[in-house]
Each structure stands twice: as structure tokens, then as C-alpha cells.
Design an enzyme around this catalytic site. Structure first.
Site, PDB file in Angstrom:
ATOM      1  N   HIS A  10     -12.781   2.580   3.762  1.00 12.43           N
ATOM      2  CA  HIS A  10     -11.968   3.696   3.272  1.00 12.43           C
ATOM      3  C   HIS A  10     -12.888   4.861   2.873  1.00 12.43           C
ATOM      4  CE1 HIS A  10      -9.033   0.359   2.686  1.00 12.43           C
ATOM      5  NE2 HIS A  10      -8.200   1.282   3.113  1.00 12.43           N
ATOM      6  N   TYR A  61       0.143  -1.395  10.254  1.00 15.37           N
ATOM      7  CA  TYR A  61      -0.184  -2.002   8.947  1.00 15.37           C
ATOM      8  C   TYR A  61       0.964  -1.741   7.961  1.00 15.37           C
ATOM      9  CZ  TYR A  61      -2.910  -2.074   4.510  1.00 15.37           C
ATOM     10  OH  TYR A  61      -3.395  -2.293   3.239  1.00 15.37           O
ATOM     11  N   SER A 121       0.842  -1.196   0.000  1.00 11.95           N
ATOM     12  CA  SER A 121       0.000   0.000   0.000  1.00 11.95           C
ATOM     13  C   SER A 121       0.879   1.248   0.000  1.00 11.95           C
ATOM     14  CB  SER A 121      -0.856  -0.018   1.256  1.00 11.95           C
ATOM     15  OG  SER A 121      -1.374   1.266   1.503  1.00 11.95           O
ATOM     16  N   SER A 122       0.303   2.355  -0.462  1.00  5.92           N
ATOM     17  CA  SER A 122       1.062   3.618  -0.500  1.00  5.92           C
ATOM     18  C   SER A 122       1.432   4.106   0.902  1.00  5.92           C
ATOM     19  CB  SER A 122       0.262   4.692  -1.230  1.00  5.92           C
ATOM     20  OG  SER A 122      -1.002   4.873  -0.612  1.00  5.92           O
ATOM     21  N   CYS A 123       0.793   3.543   1.940  1.00  2.00           N
ATOM     22  CA  CYS A 123       1.111   4.021   3.294  1.00  2.00           C
ATOM     23  C   CYS A 123       2.449   3.495   3.806  1.00  2.00           C
ATOM     24  CB  CYS A 123      -0.001   3.667   4.273  1.00  2.00           C
ATOM     25  SG  CYS A 123      -0.125   1.917   4.574  1.00  2.00           S
ATOM     26  N   LYS A 148       3.466  -4.388   5.954  1.00  5.63           N
ATOM     27  CA  LYS A 148       3.655  -4.368   4.494  1.00  5.63           C
ATOM     28  C   LYS A 148       5.136  -4.196   4.141  1.00  5.63           C
ATOM     29  CE  LYS A 148      -0.672  -4.748   3.148  1.00  5.63           C
ATOM     30  NZ  LYS A 148      -1.108  -5.955   2.414  1.00  5.63           N
TER      31      LYS A 148
HETATM   32  N1  NDP Z   1      -8.574  -1.108  -0.517  1.00  3.65           N
HETATM   33  C1  NDP Z   1      -7.605  -0.228  -0.704  1.00  3.65           C
HETATM   34  O1  NDP Z   1      -7.849   0.983  -0.788  1.00  3.65           O
HETATM   35  C2  NDP Z   1      -6.196  -0.688  -0.814  1.00  3.65           C
HETATM   36  C3  NDP Z   1      -5.824  -2.017  -0.707  1.00  3.65           C
HETATM   37  N2  NDP Z   1      -4.495  -2.360  -0.839  1.00  3.65           N
HETATM   38  C4  NDP Z   1      -4.038  -3.743  -0.696  1.00  3.65           C
HETATM   39  O2  NDP Z   1      -4.695  -4.601  -1.599  1.00  3.65           O
HETATM   40  C5  NDP Z   1      -4.870  -5.881  -1.005  1.00  3.65           C
HETATM   41  C6  NDP Z   1      -6.337  -6.265  -1.068  1.00  3.65           C
HETATM   42  O3  NDP Z   1      -7.112  -5.300  -0.386  1.00  3.65           O
HETATM   43  P1  NDP Z   1      -8.692  -5.249  -0.527  1.00  3.65           P
HETATM   44  O4  NDP Z   1      -9.116  -6.105  -1.644  1.00  3.65           O
HETATM   45  O5  NDP Z   1      -9.083  -3.832  -0.479  1.00  3.65           O
HETATM   46  O6  NDP Z   1      -9.145  -5.911   0.856  1.00  3.65           O
HETATM   47  P2  NDP Z   1     -10.484  -6.685   1.193  1.00  3.65           P
HETATM   48  O7  NDP Z   1     -10.677  -6.562   2.659  1.00  3.65           O
HETATM   49  O8  NDP Z   1     -11.582  -6.252   0.274  1.00  3.65           O
HETATM   50  O9  NDP Z   1     -10.138  -8.187   0.827  1.00  3.65           O
HETATM   51  C7  NDP Z   1      -9.217  -8.920   1.572  1.00  3.65           C
HETATM   52  C8  NDP Z   1      -9.420 -10.387   1.283  1.00  3.65           C
HETATM   53  O10 NDP Z   1      -8.508 -11.125   2.109  1.00  3.65           O
HETATM   54  C9  NDP Z   1      -9.206 -12.214   2.655  1.00  3.65           C
HETATM   55  N3  NDP Z   1      -8.630 -12.641   3.920  1.00  3.65           N
HETATM   56  C10 NDP Z   1      -8.244 -11.866   4.951  1.00  3.65           C
HETATM   57  N4  NDP Z   1      -7.810 -12.636   5.969  1.00  3.65           N
HETATM   58  C11 NDP Z   1      -7.938 -13.920   5.557  1.00  3.65           C
HETATM   59  C12 NDP Z   1      -7.668 -15.168   6.148  1.00  3.65           C
HETATM   60  N5  NDP Z   1      -7.171 -15.269   7.385  1.00  3.65           N
HETATM   61  N6  NDP Z   1      -7.911 -16.302   5.440  1.00  3.65           N
HETATM   62  C13 NDP Z   1      -8.426 -16.225   4.193  1.00  3.65           C
HETATM   63  N7  NDP Z   1      -8.698 -15.066   3.568  1.00  3.65           N
HETATM   64  C14 NDP Z   1      -8.462 -13.936   4.247  1.00  3.65           C
HETATM   65  C15 NDP Z   1     -10.622 -11.693   2.876  1.00  3.65           C
HETATM   66  O11 NDP Z   1     -11.477 -12.788   3.009  1.00  3.65           O
HETATM   67  P3  NDP Z   1     -13.013 -12.627   3.459  1.00  3.65           P
HETATM   68  O12 NDP Z   1     -13.730 -12.265   2.199  1.00  3.65           O
HETATM   69  O13 NDP Z   1     -13.370 -13.951   3.996  1.00  3.65           O
HETATM   70  O14 NDP Z   1     -13.023 -11.524   4.488  1.00  3.65           O
HETATM   71  C16 NDP Z   1     -10.823 -10.891   1.597  1.00  3.65           C
HETATM   72  O15 NDP Z   1     -11.258 -11.715   0.545  1.00  3.65           O
HETATM   73  C17 NDP Z   1      -4.341  -5.780   0.426  1.00  3.65           C
HETATM   74  O16 NDP Z   1      -3.041  -6.283   0.468  1.00  3.65           O
HETATM   75  C18 NDP Z   1      -4.314  -4.308   0.686  1.00  3.65           C
HETATM   76  O17 NDP Z   1      -3.303  -3.976   1.568  1.00  3.65           O
HETATM   77  C19 NDP Z   1      -3.541  -1.419  -1.096  1.00  3.65           C
HETATM   78  C20 NDP Z   1      -3.854  -0.119  -1.216  1.00  3.65           C
HETATM   79  C21 NDP Z   1      -5.193   0.362  -1.076  1.00  3.65           C
HETATM   80  C1  F7E Z   2      -5.369   2.745   1.553  1.00  2.00           C
HETATM   81  C2  F7E Z   2      -4.923   3.336   2.839  1.00  2.00           C
HETATM   82  O1  F7E Z   2      -6.046   3.624   3.646  1.00  2.00           O
HETATM   83  C3  F7E Z   2      -5.773   4.141   4.926  1.00  2.00           C
HETATM   84  O2  F7E Z   2      -5.247   5.430   4.871  1.00  2.00           O
HETATM   85  P1  F7E Z   2      -6.069   6.691   4.477  1.00  2.00           P
HETATM   86  O3  F7E Z   2      -5.858   6.999   3.070  1.00  2.00           O
HETATM   87  O4  F7E Z   2      -5.760   7.777   5.427  1.00  2.00           O
HETATM   88  O5  F7E Z   2      -7.556   6.159   4.750  1.00  2.00           O
HETATM   89  P2  F7E Z   2      -9.039   6.534   4.452  1.00  2.00           P
HETATM   90  O6  F7E Z   2      -9.426   6.203   3.086  1.00  2.00           O
HETATM   91  O7  F7E Z   2      -9.823   5.874   5.550  1.00  2.00           O
HETATM   92  O8  F7E Z   2      -9.143   8.112   4.707  1.00  2.00           O
HETATM   93  C4  F7E Z   2      -8.624   9.051   3.822  1.00  2.00           C
HETATM   94  C5  F7E Z   2      -8.974  10.450   4.242  1.00  2.00           C
HETATM   95  O9  F7E Z   2     -10.382  10.623   4.087  1.00  2.00           O
HETATM   96  C6  F7E Z   2     -10.946  11.204   5.249  1.00  2.00           C
HETATM   97  N1  F7E Z   2     -12.349  10.857   5.345  1.00  2.00           N
HETATM   98  C7  F7E Z   2     -13.372  11.743   5.249  1.00  2.00           C
HETATM   99  N2  F7E Z   2     -14.541  11.155   5.479  1.00  2.00           N
HETATM  100  C8  F7E Z   2     -14.263   9.830   5.688  1.00  2.00           C
HETATM  101  C9  F7E Z   2     -15.082   8.729   5.961  1.00  2.00           C
HETATM  102  O10 F7E Z   2     -16.309   8.833   6.070  1.00  2.00           O
HETATM  103  N3  F7E Z   2     -14.451   7.529   6.106  1.00  2.00           N
HETATM  104  C10 F7E Z   2     -13.089   7.400   5.987  1.00  2.00           C
HETATM  105  N4  F7E Z   2     -12.548   6.178   6.126  1.00  2.00           N
HETATM  106  N5  F7E Z   2     -12.286   8.454   5.745  1.00  2.00           N
HETATM  107  C11 F7E Z   2     -12.871   9.658   5.590  1.00  2.00           C
HETATM  108  C12 F7E Z   2     -10.061  10.673   6.354  1.00  2.00           C
HETATM  109  O11 F7E Z   2     -10.205  11.431   7.532  1.00  2.00           O
HETATM  110  C13 F7E Z   2      -8.689  10.776   5.703  1.00  2.00           C
HETATM  111  O12 F7E Z   2      -8.219  12.091   5.799  1.00  2.00           O
HETATM  112  C14 F7E Z   2      -4.741   3.461   5.710  1.00  2.00           C
HETATM  113  O13 F7E Z   2      -5.320   3.153   6.939  1.00  2.00           O
HETATM  114  C15 F7E Z   2      -4.022   2.412   5.038  1.00  2.00           C
HETATM  115  O14 F7E Z   2      -4.642   1.212   5.358  1.00  2.00           O
HETATM  116  C16 F7E Z   2      -3.972   2.465   3.578  1.00  2.00           C
HETATM  117  O15 F7E Z   2      -3.147   1.830   2.966  1.00  2.00           O
END
Ligand code: NDP
Ligand code: F7E
Length: 322
Positions: A180, A137, A108-110, A141
């Protein structure tokens, strides 16, 4: 990858994994391996090893993780560092032990420092302190990146770590506390329209900037990277550089602008309110995507278009407004 290669998507029900699944299906891959969590708990090393030994995947997309927005990360830091360290370790190690040819680890970008230069190049890894709201987290990563690099150095694997920017799309988590920002804004705006509320509450100040990528675009980038021919793929592995590549659009917006765009797409005419009791997190995290562009991949879905496509697919499936 050949069309009949054995390809494992870890996390195939998630936002990213489901998009990769759709993309592989669309392209005609016939041997995609998936397991729901109830059948294969990726936190269980023995179960993971047994799965790999039996199914012998050749390619692995590591899209399973403990994932959440800023508040979830800040509230459950122990879960985020523990589950991610264990899960990714199990899969990377089992991949090596069972001869996986290529593995794409999603970070992730974080992972980049809170005050990294903008846009953030891959070389800014470990050059400064991390953002506290998601440090556990991010450190998990970073350990995953280092693990890919270490296995590459010691065992000669070619495991790549891809760092996507913030993502969104139809298979997202729309829970208001743990999601998010973009799914949360879509749901809050939809709720305001349904209930006739005059305002949508946005967390924080609205000034942080975020870069957002549509999940289908990310999936295309992941498959593109996995399919790079050896000559270009191997350029991503040099002795002095982590095997790392950013995936993003190279464009960002403020959270206020994001909320306004969601309001425009959904047709909300009310106002925005800002809840300063919620954290802002990183002020900006814009990806430097020069490395990805040089390889020939660009995103295709603009932000407004991506929100529109997401909305079309989720509007009838959101929980009732409370
Ligand atoms: N969403 C975002 O904005 C971002 C995501 N990423 C990265 O992309 C990747 C995918 O994220 P995203 O698709 O959003 O996440 P989701 O939460 O949507 O999906 C995660 C998946 O992992 C599975 N999983 C988690 N724990 C287990 C376990 N113990 N056993 C089996 N399966 C498991 C979940 O299963 P189940 O369906 O059963 O819960 C789910 O299918 C991650 O590595 C994340 O860090 C990076 C940047 C931004
Ligand atoms: C993908 C990335 O996602 C996470 O980082 P983040 O970008 O800070 O996460 P976010 O999407 O939850 O928030 C982005 C911004 O948005 C604002 N914001 C406004 N209103 C809502 C709101 O209603 N919900 C949320 N969640 N945020 C809100 C919030 O306050 C913040 O300023 C990491 O934990 C990390 O896991 C990671 O990798």
C-alpha cells in the site's frame, strides 16, 4: 471476552492480526489461538473445519486475507477474488458450525462506491459502481458482509463486519510493487536518503485523498467491538441494515501531503516526482465514523505520530536500497 476465552486470530502474522495479537497479550488474554499458514491453510475447508472442531474457539478475529495495494489488486484480480471468497467462507461457515459466539470479519473501505458521498456512511454500501482497480477484492469483501448478515438472519449468529480505512504500521508489507501507499513511501524515501537520490517517485497524480489509521489503533477498535456488552453490541444488528461498522479517523490527506509528511518525519530534503503511468484509484474514500464514535471509540494516534512510530520500528529492517 473473558481473559481465558478461546480466541482465534486468523492471519496473526499480518499487519492487522499481529496488532490484534499484541493488544490481546497486552490486556492479559491467556488463550489466544494462532496457526501459521504452513500448519493451517485457510483455503482448505476440511483443515479449517477440523481446526475449529478441535480447538472450539469462542471468538474469532478474521484478519486473514489476500491483501495488497492498488497495483497488486489490479495485476492479480483473479487471486484477490478467489482467495478472499474461499478463505472467508471457510472461516465464517466453520465458526457457525462450531458455535463461535462472536466473529469480527475485516473488510475494507473499498467496498463503497467509487463516487460515494464523503464521508462514506455504512448506508452507502451497494449504492453505486465500484472502483475498477480493486473491484474483485471489494466484491469478495461485500460477499463476506452479506454472508455474516445471512448467517445472522438464518442461524441467529451475531457476526459483525468491520470496515477499516487504509492501514499502516510496523508489521506491514514493504514490497515496492505490492504494498500500500504508506509503506511504499516510507521505503522509497528511506532508499532516497540512503542512496542520495534527489527525488522520490510517487505513483499517480498525488491528488487522491486517503484516510490512514495506525494498526495498533485498529487493533484496539477491534477488541473494543468484540468486547461490547450485549446491549450495545446488539444495536449493530437490525433487520434492515447490514451488520457493518466503519473504523477510521474521520480525517484524510492528499497523497502529495502524505509523501511530504513521510519526507518530514524521515528527514528527506529532496523533491517529489509524480508517475502518471500509475493509477490514482478512488479519488477519495473518507470514512463516516459517527457510528463508531457513538459507541465510544476514537483513534488516538495522529498521522505524523504514527509514521514516526512506524519508522522507529522498521528503519533497521527495510531491505537494502536497490
Ligand atoms: N492493510 C490495509 O491497509 C487494510 C487491510 N484491511 C483488511 O484487514 C485484514 C488484514 O489485512 P493485513 O493485515 O493488512 O494483511 P496482511 O497481508 O498483512 O496479513 C494477512 C494475513 O493473512 C494470512 N493468510 C492469507 N492467506 C492465508 C491462507 N491461505 N492460510 C493462512 N493464512 C493466510 C497471511 O499469512 P502469511 O503471513 O503466511 O502470508 C497473513 O498473516 C484484511 O481482511 C484486509 O482486507 C482493510 C483495510 C485496509
Ligand atoms: C486499503 C485499500 O488499498 C487499495 O486501494 P488504494 O487505497 O487505492 O491503494 P494504495 O494504498 O495502493 O494507493 C493509494 C494511492 O496512493 C498512490 N500511490 C503513490 N505512490 C504509491 C506507491 O508507491 N505505492 C502504492 N501502492 N500507491 C502509491 C496510488 O496511486 C493511489 O492513488 C485497494 O487495492 C484495496 O485493497 C484497499 O482496500
Amino acid at each position: 471476552m473473558n481473559k481465558d476465552s478461546r480466541i482465534f486470530i486468523a492471519g496473526h502474522r499480518g499487519l492487522v492480526g499481529s496488532a490484534i495479537h499484541r493488544e490481546l497479550t497486552r490486556l492479559g488474554y491467556t488463550h489466544v489461538l494462532t496457526r501459521p499458514r504452513a500448519e493451517l491453510d485457510l483455503l482448505d475447508p476440511e483443515a479449517v473445519n477440523e481446526f475449529f472442531a478441535t480447538e472450539k474457539p469462542e471468538y474469532v478475529f478474521l484478519a486473514a486475507a489476500k491483501v495488497g495495494g492498488i497495483l497488486a489488486n489490479n495485476t492479480y484480480p483473479a487471486d484477490f477474488i478467489r482467495d478472499n471468497l474461499v478463505l472467508q467462507t471457510n472461516i465464517i461457515d466453520a465458526s457457525y458450525r462450531n458455535g463461535v459466539k462472536r466473529l469480527l470479519f475485516l473488510g475494507s473501505s473499498c467496498i463503497y462506491p467509487k463516487l460515494a458521498p464523503q464521508p462514506m456512511p455504512e448506508s452507502s454500501l451497494l449504492t453505486g459502481p465500484l472502483e475498477p482497480t480493486n473491484r474483485p477484492y471489494a466484491l469478495a469483501k461485500i460477499a463476506g458482509i452479506e454472508m455474516c448478515w445471512s448467517y445472522n438472519r438464518q442461524y441467529g449468529t451475531r457476526y459483525l463486519a468491520a470496515m477499516p480505512t487504509n492501514l499502516y504500521g510496523p508489521g506491514d508489507n514493504y514490497d515496492l510493487a505490492n504494498s500500500h501507499v504508506l509503506p511504499a513511501l516510507i521505503r522509497k524515501t528511506a532508499d532516497a536518503i540512503r542512496t542520495g537520490a534527489p527525488a522520490v517517485t510517487v505513483w499517480g497524480s498525488g491528488t487522491p485523498r486517503r484516510e490512514l489509521l495506525y494498526s495498533d489503533d485498529l487493533a484496539q477498535a477491534c477488541v473494543f467491538l468484540m468486547n461490547l456488552e450485549d446491549e450495545r453490541y446488539n444495536t449493530l444488528f437490525t433487520e434492515n441494515q447490514a451488520p457493518l461498522i466503519n473504523i477510521g479517523t474521520g480525517e484524510d490527506v492528499t497523497i502529495r501531503e502524505l509523501a511530504e509528511t513521510v519526507a518530514k518525519v524521515l528527514g528527506f530534503k529532496g523533491s517529489l516526482e509524480f508517475d502518471s503511468s500509475k493509477p490514482d484509484g478512488t479519488p477519495r474514500k473518507l470514512m463516516d465514523v459517527a457510528r463508531l464514535h457513538a459507541l465510544g471509540w476514537h483513534h488516538t494516534t495522529g498521522l505524523e505520530e504514527g509514521i514516526r512510530r512506524t519508522w522507529e520500528q522498521v528503519q533497521d529492517r527495510l531491505p537494502a536500497a536497490s
